[in-house]
Design a protein around this motif. Structure first.
Motif, mmCIF file in Angstrom:
data_model
loop_
_atom_site.group_PDB
_atom_site.id
_atom_site.type_symbol
_atom_site.label_atom_id
_atom_site.label_comp_id
_atom_site.label_asym_id
_atom_site.label_seq_id
_atom_site.Cartn_x
_atom_site.Cartn_y
_atom_site.Cartn_z
ATOM 1 N N LEU A 261 -0.673 -10.694 12.701
ATOM 2 C CA LEU A 261 -0.591 -10.214 11.330
ATOM 3 C C LEU A 261 0.263 -8.954 11.227
ATOM 4 C CD1 LEU A 261 -1.655 -10.961 8.501
ATOM 5 C CD2 LEU A 261 -3.528 -9.349 8.880
ATOM 6 N N ALA A 262 0.166 -8.093 12.212
ATOM 7 C CA ALA A 262 0.992 -6.878 12.194
ATOM 8 C C ALA A 262 2.471 -7.238 12.307
ATOM 9 C CB ALA A 262 0.582 -5.946 13.330
ATOM 10 N N GLY A 263 2.789 -8.239 13.115
ATOM 11 C CA GLY A 263 4.183 -8.676 13.241
ATOM 12 C C GLY A 263 4.698 -9.301 11.964
ATOM 13 N N ILE A 264 3.842 -10.073 11.297
ATOM 14 C CA ILE A 264 4.236 -10.662 10.007
ATOM 15 C C ILE A 264 4.461 -9.562 8.984
ATOM 16 C CG2 ILE A 264 3.488 -12.137 8.113
ATOM 17 C CD1 ILE A 264 4.262 -13.694 10.592
ATOM 18 N N ALA A 265 3.615 -8.549 8.992
ATOM 19 C CA ALA A 265 3.789 -7.433 8.067
ATOM 20 C C ALA A 265 5.128 -6.742 8.301
ATOM 21 C CB ALA A 265 2.634 -6.445 8.218
#
Length: 945
Positions: A261-265
């Motif tokens: 999720l952090a990478g998608i953000a």
């Protein structure tokens, strides 16, 4: 046109892919008025501001009315002979791939069909492509990868049945206003409906959004691959649908899980909280429609974006059922019709595949053609590169303006200028493209030609003529057929009418189909002229009587299920048994046609949705998940630190060849602009209404600065409409790199590295003129129609003798009178020129953006000015006494300005409905309602401070 009494003709709007029905009324004196067709299932009587103003665009001003060779008027015979002989000679000397057609979503299906037939079947090359390549090619490629066919699964009704609508890269309020209004109306009835807007800009569409995701440019792949991973992690999958009807899910889920999720953000520029809110809402809402448009398609990763969206719908089984599905909305009125007839370089007619030898053989046999193209041709960007390097030596451009609309437009213009032979078929005598043609052919315009168009929900509607052909203008299909006959293909192009072409098109769609292909309108293969005239809007598929909709065994009902009650004319494909045929054929039954008549005008609808129970058009009839890894693409650099994003405005269309004729459509936004975030404006030293230079490695443009927090920081939005006909150095596509999606060939017009700087103007100007000036000696200018003439914005770098400048612009003949005001110390100069009691023109100059009441001054061109005291108000640039300055036009339908709306708010109007009741604004097409609400909110904020 001489007529004895008024008549009203049902036709279809020639603008976007919504495909609205229009009633064109021709009065006994020939005056034309238009209104929405209340019986058309696309719009139910609604029209947007552009559609409402159609009657203002049908004059003959600027029309190309006679064939020309090298600027010399000639006969049709000479012009057609020249085109046919030159194309034939070029083919003989250099081969069929040395010629090309560049066509348009403005063509009718019958025009498209004949052009494609000539190029692919008789010339033997696939070098025919369309400006629709710039709009929706990535959707076509994504559909074909996932479904095995270019099928739009759902229909407009799904927008009203959905509980969640996700709008991705689509400013629906401005670009497809009627669909926006359908959603808004449905939401008023069902307030629980949710809308999510995914767009770098907070556009007017955000007015109905519960959540706006201001995504980073080209962050969509990461957003939707992240969504697929989330659905898998949270057990929000329809595993029965995945198992029964799809293939490749495991690989797609694995690829989508590459980023947490952090990478998608990081890849999307969104917060984890925003992502979580969207993902959980999508997962929890069974009835979800994802509407996407150019923000998805116009990308170097456009096809992957489309498939990332489709993957999420396949994974949840949200496809083909009421209120569900991925939904591509097209930008042009007949982009879909062009796809149906194979008007793109990588397609055959009737949704057959140019790569498939069986399909090529079938089409060749049906056409009795000498040869069918054996491989895909050059797509749009490649085509003009082929013109530039000499591979293409004869080019025919139909109903489009690539000198303005193609990426790297200056290079395209240079290529066209250098091409040995260029033919242009158009309605206008002077566009930025027409001026480079060796042969100019006058084409029929909307209101003058007959044919069909297909809208975004697969609905085929008639465009009907209600005006006589002016001068020597002819339908595009006739022009192409006449050239084909002169090239030796007389028998294959002997069509006498658009009805005959449509019947052939329908017959090809059903030829050896047996439900193997999605596109089938074989029920209309025997249509004649009278029934064609009466043809009512219908959705495909519409196969011939007795043709099963699906091959036996491919649509099993679940054990013991029965169709009860019996199938109705509006049943979904999902509800149909494998033995079921169309419930009522237009050639059968009580309504069957003449002498009973009316069948063609009242054809019952067949099935309207695809894929709820699978039955895709792949070899195993299963959809394909496409494994897509989320990526982060950076195009900016220290020299070009911003992202240029291009698109449309509310009241203009493409390169303004039609909307530029309408005074009221030019009053909402009258000049090209660059939308800049306040932080970027401060960084680059730019003030609101300054002139700015936007530059890329390919070119530069001069534009008015619009500083607004609606823009994403680091990005600049510029509209695509302005051309050399209406502004100097505002052709934004000259700045766009010719970078394309590797699969679809669609250009990346939404993510261009750019830089920004303030244009150091010594003076700014505004003028109104009764006549269009022959030339404008200014560093920056933008021209727009107003009710009785033209309005002109100016910026100049060097000092001038302003009296002489005014004389050159306004005239200085001895019979007229000029009033002037000079403040040399402050740099303010004003001039008003009169001829008798008529205002010839007025000019206002200042060291900064000119503060005058523009709408009011423009209105004075049509007023009587016998009272000399009243002339002083014109010099002042604003009304005196109790006269109202309506301000910038917000509602084009009724000409209501921002000042009038603000005054009504001060008077107690606290809602959009109240403004509508008081002023009429927002009560017609409704596309201004978001702006009205913005003014209301601004007034409330001021009152609270």
């Amino acid at each position: 046109m001489q007529i004895d009494e008024a008549r009203e003709v049902r036709t279809t709007c020639p603008y976007c892919g919504v495909g609205c029905g229009v009633l064109a009324k021709v009065a006994a004196d020939g005056e034309v008025t238009v209104r929405g067709d209340p019986d058309h299932p696309a719009n139910f009587g609604r029209l947007c501001s552009k559609g409402s103003a159609l009657a203002e665009t049908i004059d003959l001003d600027g029309r190309l009315l006679h064939p020309e060779i090298h600027g010399r008027r000639t006969s049709w015979d000479e012009a057609l002979d020249r085109v046919a002989s030159t194309f034939s000679q070029t083919i003989a000397e250099h081969g069929p791939d040395a010629v090309a057609f560049y066509v348009s979503g403005q063509l009718l299906t019958e025009d498209y069909y004949v052009a494609n037939k000539l190029m692919k079947g008789f010339i033997g090359s696939a070098n025919i492509d369309t400006n629709s390549r710039l709009c929706m090619a990535s959707s076509v490629a994504g559909h074909r990868r996932a479904f095995g066919s270019d099928t739009v699964p759902g229909n407009y009704e799904d927008l009203e049945l959905a509980d969640l609508i996700v709008l991705v890269g689509s400013n629906l309020a401005w670009c497809h206003p009627v669909l926006y209004q359908r959603i808004a109306a449905a939401r008023e009835k069902r307030p629980e409906m949710k809308v999510v807007l995914v767009d770098p800009r907070r556009t007017m569409t955000s007015d109905i959004a519960d959540l706006h995701l201001a995504i980073a440019p080209d962050g969509d792949v990461a957003l939707f691959t992240g969504l697929l991973a989330y659905l898998g992690q949270h057990n929000a999958l329809d595993r029965a649908y995945i198992t029964a009807h799809t293939a490749g899910f495991g690989q797609a889920l694995f690829a989508a899980s590459a980023l947490d999720l952090a990478g998608i953000a990081a890849a999307t520029g969104l917060s984890e909280d925003e992502l979580g809110r969207f993902y959980s809402l999508f997962a929890a809402t069974a009835k979800t429609v994802t509407v996407y448009s150019q923000g998805v398609n116009q990308s170097s990763s456009g096809t992957d974006k489309v498939n990332a969206i489709i993957n999420c719908h396949l994974a949840t089984g949200r496809i083909g059922k009421p209120g569900t599905g991925p939904f591509s909305v097209t930008g042009q009125p007949n982009a879909m019709g062009g796809r149906e007839v194979g008007g793109m370089a990588n397609m055959l007619a009737a949704h057959m595949e140019i790569e498939n030898p069986e399909h090529r053989e079938r089409v060749q046999r049906f056409w009795n053609a000498p040869a069918v193209a054996q491989k895909p041709g050059l797509k749009a960007v490649e085509m003009f590169q082929g013109v530039a390097d000499g591979r293409i030596r004869a080019l025919w451009i139909m109903a489009t303006n690539p000198v303005d609309s193609m990426p790297d437009a200056d290079a395209v213009q240079a290529a066209i200028k250098a091409c040995p032979f260029v033919v242009v078929s158009d309605v206008l005598a002077s566009t930025d493209t027409v001026r480079h043609a060796h042969v100019r052919l006058p084409a029929a315009a909307w209101g003058e030609k007959d044919g069909t168009v297909t809208n975004s929900e697969r609905r085929i509607s008639r465009q009907r003529a209600f005006l006589d052909l002016p001068g020597e203008a002819r339908p595009d299909w006739w022009i192409v057929a006449e050239v084909a006959r002169r090239m030796g293909f007389d028998e294959a192009f002997s069509h006498a009418s658009a009805a005959e072409i449509f019947a052939e098109h329908a017959a090809l769609s059903g030829f050896e189909n047996d439900s193997a292909r999605d596109f089938d309108i074989g029920a209309y293969a025997r249509i004649d002229g009278e029934d064609y005239d009466a043809l009512a809007p219908f959705q495909w598929p519409a196969p011939s009587p007795g043709t099963p909709l699906w091959p036996a065994g491919h649509l099993p009902l679940k054990g013991g299920d029965q169709l009860s009650p019996p199938l109705s004319p509006t049943s979904d494909i999902a509800e149909m048994s494998d033995a079921q045929t169309l419930p009522i054929s237009p050639l059968e039954g009580e309504m069957a046609g003449r002498p009973e008549g009316g069948a063609w005008a009242r054809r019952p609808e067949g099935p309207t949705r695809f894929f709820a129970n699978g039955n895709f058009y792949t070899p195993d009839r299963k959809a394909r998940f496409i494994a897509i890894r989320p990526t982060i693409e950076t195009r900016t650099s220290p020299d070009y630190p911003l992202i240029l994003n291009t698109g449309r405005v509310r009241d203009h269309w493409h390169t303004m060849t039609r909307t530029g004729k309408s005074p009221r459509l030019s009053q909402h936004i009258a000049e090209p602009f660059a939308e800049i975030h306040p932080a970027d404006a401060r960084h680059f030293g730019i003030g609101d209404a300054d002139i700015v230079r936007v530059s890329t490695v390919h070119g530069e443009a001069l534009l008015r600065a619009l500083v607004t927090a609606r823009q994403r920081p680091g990005s600049v939005f510029v509209p695509m409409h302005w051309t050399d006909q209406f502004a100097v150095r505002a052709r934004v596509d000259a700045l766009v790199a010719p970078i394309t999606d590797a699969i679809s060939g669609q250009p990346a017009s939404k993510n261009v590295a750019a830089r920004l700087e303030r244009f150091a103007a010594a003076a700014f100007g505004f003028a109104v003129l009764a006549e269009r000036p022959a030339s404008i000696d200014a560093d920056y200018w933008s021209l727009a129609r107003c009710a009785a003439g033209w309005r002109l914005e100016l910026a100049l770098q060097g000092g001038r003798d302003w009296t002489m400048f005014a004389a050159s612009l306004l005239g200085d003949d001895a019979q007229g009178e000029t009033l002037a005001y000079h403040d040399a110390a402050g740099g303010h100069y004003r001039f008003a020129r009169f001829a008798g009691s008529r205002l010839v023109g007025a000019l206002y100059l200042a060291p900064g953006p000119v503060a005058v009441s523009r709408s009011w001054v423009a209105e004075q061109l049509g007023a009587d000015h016998a009272d000399r005291r009243g002339r002083l108000a014109i010099v002042a640039g604003r009304p005196g006494g109790n006269h109202i300055d309506r301000g910038a036009v917000v509602c084009s339908c009724f000409g209501v300005g921002a000042n009038q709306i603000a005054e009504a708010v001060r008077g107690g109007c606290a809602s959009v409905a109240a403004i509508g009741a008081a002023l009429g604004a927002g009560t017609n097409c409704g596309s201004c309602r978001a702006e009205i609400r913005t003014i209301i909110d601004a007034r409330r904020l001021q009152a609270a401070e």
